[in-house]
Design a protein around this motif. Structure first.
Motif, PDB file in Angstrom:
ATOM      1  N   ILE A 117       0.867  -1.177   0.000  1.00 32.97           N
ATOM      2  CA  ILE A 117       0.000   0.000   0.000  1.00 32.97           C
ATOM      3  C   ILE A 117       0.898   1.219   0.000  1.00 32.97           C
ATOM      4  O   ILE A 117       1.740   1.379   0.889  1.00 32.97           O
ATOM      5  CB  ILE A 117      -0.913   0.026   1.239  1.00 32.97           C
ATOM      6  CG1 ILE A 117      -1.851  -1.179   1.234  1.00 32.97           C
ATOM      7  CG2 ILE A 117      -1.707   1.325   1.307  1.00 32.97           C
ATOM      8  CD1 ILE A 117      -2.550  -1.406   2.557  1.00 32.97           C
ATOM      9  N   THR A 118       0.762   2.068  -1.004  1.00 33.20           N
ATOM     10  CA  THR A 118       1.507   3.320  -1.029  1.00 33.20           C
ATOM     11  C   THR A 118       0.558   4.453  -0.659  1.00 33.20           C
ATOM     12  O   THR A 118      -0.609   4.456  -1.054  1.00 33.20           O
ATOM     13  CB  THR A 118       2.128   3.584  -2.408  1.00 33.20           C
ATOM     14  OG1 THR A 118       1.092   3.616  -3.397  1.00 33.20           O
ATOM     15  CG2 THR A 118       3.132   2.495  -2.765  1.00 33.20           C
ATOM     16  N   ALA A 119       1.074   5.394   0.102  1.00 33.39           N
ATOM     17  CA  ALA A 119       0.251   6.505   0.566  1.00 33.39           C
ATOM     18  C   ALA A 119       1.059   7.786   0.513  1.00 33.39           C
ATOM     19  O   ALA A 119       2.240   7.799   0.878  1.00 33.39           O
ATOM     20  CB  ALA A 119      -0.230   6.249   2.001  1.00 33.39           C
ATOM     21  N   THR A 120       0.436   8.852   0.040  1.00 31.79           N
ATOM     22  CA  THR A 120       1.085  10.161   0.027  1.00 31.79           C
ATOM     23  C   THR A 120       0.057  11.229   0.348  1.00 31.79           C
ATOM     24  O   THR A 120      -1.067  11.192  -0.164  1.00 31.79           O
ATOM     25  CB  THR A 120       1.768  10.448  -1.317  1.00 31.79           C
ATOM     26  OG1 THR A 120       2.334  11.758  -1.287  1.00 31.79           O
ATOM     27  CG2 THR A 120       0.801  10.354  -2.476  1.00 31.79           C
ATOM     28  N   LEU A 121       0.445  12.174   1.184  1.00 31.61           N
ATOM     29  CA  LEU A 121      -0.486  13.177   1.667  1.00 31.61           C
ATOM     30  C   LEU A 121      -0.711  14.312   0.680  1.00 31.61           C
ATOM     31  O   LEU A 121      -1.626  15.104   0.847  1.00 31.61           O
ATOM     32  CB  LEU A 121       0.024  13.742   2.997  1.00 31.61           C
ATOM     33  CG  LEU A 121      -0.974  14.442   3.916  1.00 31.61           C
ATOM     34  CD1 LEU A 121      -2.189  13.570   4.184  1.00 31.61           C
ATOM     35  CD2 LEU A 121      -0.306  14.820   5.224  1.00 31.61           C
ATOM     36  N   VAL A 122       0.107  14.411  -0.341  1.00 36.07           N
ATOM     37  CA  VAL A 122       0.000  15.534  -1.266  1.00 36.07           C
ATOM     38  C   VAL A 122      -0.671  15.116  -2.569  1.00 36.07           C
ATOM     39  O   VAL A 122      -0.460  15.717  -3.614  1.00 36.07           O
ATOM     40  CB  VAL A 122       1.387  16.157  -1.550  1.00 36.07           C
ATOM     41  CG1 VAL A 122       1.948  16.782  -0.298  1.00 36.07           C
ATOM     42  CG2 VAL A 122       2.358  15.121  -2.094  1.00 36.07           C
ATOM     43  N   THR A 161      -5.020   9.327  -1.966  1.00 36.88           N
ATOM     44  CA  THR A 161      -3.926   9.225  -1.008  1.00 36.88           C
ATOM     45  C   THR A 161      -3.305   7.837  -1.001  1.00 36.88           C
ATOM     46  O   THR A 161      -2.088   7.697  -0.968  1.00 36.88           O
ATOM     47  CB  THR A 161      -4.448   9.560   0.404  1.00 36.88           C
ATOM     48  OG1 THR A 161      -5.010  10.869   0.377  1.00 36.88           O
ATOM     49  CG2 THR A 161      -3.340   9.516   1.421  1.00 36.88           C
ATOM     50  N   ARG A 162      -4.141   6.798  -1.031  1.00 35.32           N
ATOM     51  CA  ARG A 162      -3.647   5.421  -0.913  1.00 35.32           C
ATOM     52  C   ARG A 162      -3.951   4.617  -2.176  1.00 35.32           C
ATOM     53  O   ARG A 162      -5.056   4.688  -2.714  1.00 35.32           O
ATOM     54  CB  ARG A 162      -4.296   4.722   0.295  1.00 35.32           C
ATOM     55  CG  ARG A 162      -3.875   5.313   1.626  1.00 35.32           C
ATOM     56  CD  ARG A 162      -4.684   4.729   2.780  1.00 35.32           C
ATOM     57  NE  ARG A 162      -4.316   5.401   4.012  1.00 35.32           N
ATOM     58  CZ  ARG A 162      -3.563   4.870   4.976  1.00 35.32           C
ATOM     59  NH1 ARG A 162      -3.119   3.637   4.863  1.00 35.32           N
ATOM     60  NH2 ARG A 162      -3.264   5.559   6.064  1.00 35.32           N
ATOM     61  N   GLN A 163      -2.957   3.858  -2.602  1.00 34.12           N
ATOM     62  CA  GLN A 163      -3.128   2.926  -3.708  1.00 34.12           C
ATOM     63  C   GLN A 163      -2.616   1.564  -3.267  1.00 34.12           C
ATOM     64  O   GLN A 163      -1.590   1.464  -2.583  1.00 34.12           O
ATOM     65  CB  GLN A 163      -2.357   3.395  -4.946  1.00 34.12           C
ATOM     66  CG  GLN A 163      -2.804   4.753  -5.467  1.00 34.12           C
ATOM     67  CD  GLN A 163      -2.147   5.117  -6.777  1.00 34.12           C
ATOM     68  OE1 GLN A 163      -2.068   4.306  -7.696  1.00 34.12           O
ATOM     69  NE2 GLN A 163      -1.670   6.341  -6.878  1.00 34.12           N
ATOM     70  N   LEU A 164      -3.341   0.545  -3.657  1.00 33.23           N
ATOM     71  CA  LEU A 164      -2.960  -0.821  -3.294  1.00 33.23           C
ATOM     72  C   LEU A 164      -2.597  -1.591  -4.557  1.00 33.23           C
ATOM     73  O   LEU A 164      -3.271  -1.474  -5.580  1.00 33.23           O
ATOM     74  CB  LEU A 164      -4.120  -1.511  -2.569  1.00 33.23           C
ATOM     75  CG  LEU A 164      -3.916  -2.977  -2.165  1.00 33.23           C
ATOM     76  CD1 LEU A 164      -4.625  -3.266  -0.843  1.00 33.23           C
ATOM     77  CD2 LEU A 164      -4.443  -3.938  -3.230  1.00 33.23           C
ATOM     78  N   SER A 165      -1.550  -2.364  -4.479  1.00 31.53           N
ATOM     79  CA  SER A 165      -1.198  -3.283  -5.564  1.00 31.53           C
ATOM     80  C   SER A 165      -0.849  -4.627  -4.952  1.00 31.53           C
ATOM     81  O   SER A 165      -0.220  -4.687  -3.891  1.00 31.53           O
ATOM     82  CB  SER A 165      -0.025  -2.748  -6.390  1.00 31.53           C
ATOM     83  OG  SER A 165       1.135  -2.598  -5.595  1.00 31.53           O
ATOM     84  N   LEU A 166      -1.287  -5.688  -5.587  1.00 30.09           N
ATOM     85  CA  LEU A 166      -0.964  -7.021  -5.086  1.00 30.09           C
ATOM     86  C   LEU A 166      -0.889  -7.999  -6.250  1.00 30.09           C
ATOM     87  O   LEU A 166      -1.407  -7.741  -7.347  1.00 30.09           O
ATOM     88  CB  LEU A 166      -1.972  -7.495  -4.030  1.00 30.09           C
ATOM     89  CG  LEU A 166      -3.440  -7.687  -4.405  1.00 30.09           C
ATOM     90  CD1 LEU A 166      -3.703  -9.034  -5.075  1.00 30.09           C
ATOM     91  CD2 LEU A 166      -4.311  -7.579  -3.170  1.00 30.09           C
ATOM     92  N   THR A 167      -0.254  -9.131  -5.986  1.00 28.02           N
ATOM     93  CA  THR A 167      -0.141 -10.219  -6.958  1.00 28.02           C
ATOM     94  C   THR A 167      -0.764 -11.462  -6.355  1.00 28.02           C
ATOM     95  O   THR A 167      -0.481 -11.814  -5.198  1.00 28.02           O
ATOM     96  CB  THR A 167       1.327 -10.492  -7.308  1.00 28.02           C
ATOM     97  OG1 THR A 167       1.920  -9.292  -7.818  1.00 28.02           O
ATOM     98  CG2 THR A 167       1.440 -11.583  -8.349  1.00 28.02           C
ATOM     99  N   THR A 168      -1.612 -12.108  -7.123  1.00 26.45           N
ATOM    100  CA  THR A 168      -2.246 -13.340  -6.675  1.00 26.45           C
ATOM    101  C   THR A 168      -2.228 -14.356  -7.808  1.00 26.45           C
ATOM    102  O   THR A 168      -1.700 -14.082  -8.901  1.00 26.45           O
ATOM    103  CB  THR A 168      -3.689 -13.057  -6.193  1.00 26.45           C
ATOM    104  OG1 THR A 168      -4.236 -14.239  -5.619  1.00 26.45           O
ATOM    105  CG2 THR A 168      -4.569 -12.590  -7.336  1.00 26.45           C
ATOM    106  N   ASP A 169      -2.777 -15.514  -7.551  1.00 27.45           N
ATOM    107  CA  ASP A 169      -2.766 -16.577  -8.557  1.00 27.45           C
ATOM    108  C   ASP A 169      -3.667 -16.220  -9.734  1.00 27.45           C
ATOM    109  O   ASP A 169      -4.728 -15.617  -9.563  1.00 27.45           O
ATOM    110  CB  ASP A 169      -3.225 -17.892  -7.928  1.00 27.45           C
ATOM    111  CG  ASP A 169      -3.000 -19.070  -8.853  1.00 27.45           C
ATOM    112  OD1 ASP A 169      -3.929 -19.407  -9.619  1.00 27.45           O
ATOM    113  OD2 ASP A 169      -1.893 -19.642  -8.836  1.00 27.45           O
TER     114      ASP A 169
END
Length: 370
Positions: free
Chosen positions: A48-53, A57-65
């Motif tokens: 999860i990346t998050a930036t206040l500016v 604000t938050r983006q999620l990235s994941l890898t699954t089957d």
């Protein structure tokens, strides 16, 4: 810091061996729809990346089957309305786990990779504001408090919106007109209050003052010494994007002459003092939301303190701490340098406990300007 994040027992667990926990749930229109129970959605890795500016604000990235790839638009991970809710924490042996929400947002895209895995990206609830544009030009409710006007604009676009605690001082909404961009409307209102708007980790919306431009006490200390959790700590000093004179032009929607206000660094002890060796670096800010001299000056002052916060900034890697929030004040005690209070401006939080958490800070700068 999320509730419980400063508990002595929890902080001690972070400094030693511990068992991280992550649970990813899939929801649709307020109902959990995945079949994975307490284990949550299976995945290989992610963050999860998050930036206040940033609005989102938050983006999620994941890898699954790859077997999870949605063959049909109605499948579990199809990017057509289903959202992910992520909970992370630590399980202390047989005790009650520490756990916090770290993300809520709609699935934005999925991709089936050539190696048979699937990559998924999701955006937090601020993206819902940007998606829900105005169907026709809309005028602000002049004289309403900015907090109430912000809530109105949000709920009109996202009817199931919830709100966290606001901390902006009382101020009234100026005459504004918005054509289609609801996110820009929220930007205008936040600018008028010298604040940021964003979605918290649980999906609730807030309007809050710029955290490195207000006095606050540190909630924790991060150190690289015995018992510390820092694996790397890199300080950086720069004059790039640092300004010591900021002028705000408030462009009024009613066609009356704009208002102006200037703030300059008058602190003789400051490295960016306008009468010192730093010289003069000026910046012009145009803000539709600043319709009075008072609003323009407050925004100029806040913008100046934001610029000063970049004179020294730290980038660190530390044990993943899901209780940490954007805007938290933290004492950094590392590299045999004097301890310094810095404010969390962005971070990357891994979904697995094996990887460190990277955090970028800005210096706390609630100094005096004129």
């Amino acid at each position: 810091m999320l509730p419980g994040g400063t508990d002595i027992a929890y902080r001690a667990l972070l400094a030693g061996p511990y068992h991280p926990i992550t649970r990813i749930e899939v929801w649709r229109q307020g109902v959990r729809i995945d079949p994975f129970g307490d284990e949550g959605l299976p995945f290989f890795e992610g963050n999860i990346t998050a930036t206040l500016v940033s609005q989102v604000t938050r983006q999620l990235s994941l890898t699954t089957d790859g077997s999870m790839y949605p063959r049909l638009p109605t499948d579990l991970l199809a990017p057509y309305g289903n959202e992910l809710r992520v909970f992370q924490g630590i399980k202390p042996g047989a005790g009650v786990p520490y756990e916090w929400p770290t993300f809520r947002g709609r699935i934005n895209e999925v991709e089936l990779d050539t190696d048979g895995s699937m990559n998924l990206g999701a955006l937090d609830r601020a993206a819902d504001i940007n998606d829900a544009g105005f169907s026709a030009p809309e005028n602000s409710v002049v004289g309403s408090s900015i907090s109430l006007e912000f809530a109105r604009i949000v709920v009109e676009g996202v009817p199931d919106a919830t709100f966290g605690t606001f901390d902006v001082p009382p101020s009234t909404t100026p005459q504004l007109t918005w054509e289609e961009d609801r996110g820009a409307a929220c930007d205008d209102l936040a600018s008028a209050a010298s604040a940021y708007w964003y979605a918290l980790s649980d999906g609730s919306y807030v309007l809050r003052r710029v955290p490195w431009a207000i006095p606050q006490l540190p909630v924790i200390e991060l150190s690289d010494g015995p018992g510390g959790t820092l694996s790397t700590a890199i300080p950086r000093r720069s004059r790039e994007n640092v300004f010591n004179v900021v002028t705000v032009v408030g462009e009024r929607a009613d066609g009356t002459p704009p208002v102006f206000a200037t703030a300059s660094d008058s602190d003789v002890s400051s490295p960016t003092y306008t009468g010192g060796a730093f010289g003069v670096k000026s910046k012009l800010v145009r803000a539709q939301g600043a319709s009075t001299s008072s609003q323009a000056f407050t925004l100029a002052r806040t913008s100046l303190l934001q610029a000063r916060s970049l004179t020294q900034a730290w980038n660190v890697s530390t044990t993943a701490d899901p209780a940490l929030e954007l805007g938290d004040a933290v004492t950094i005690n590392a590299r045999d340098l004097p301890p310094e209070v810095q404010v969390v401006s962005s971070f990357s939080l891994p979904l697995t406990g094996a990887s460190p958490m990277s955090i970028t800070f800005r210096a706390l700068q609630p100094g005096l300007v004129e």
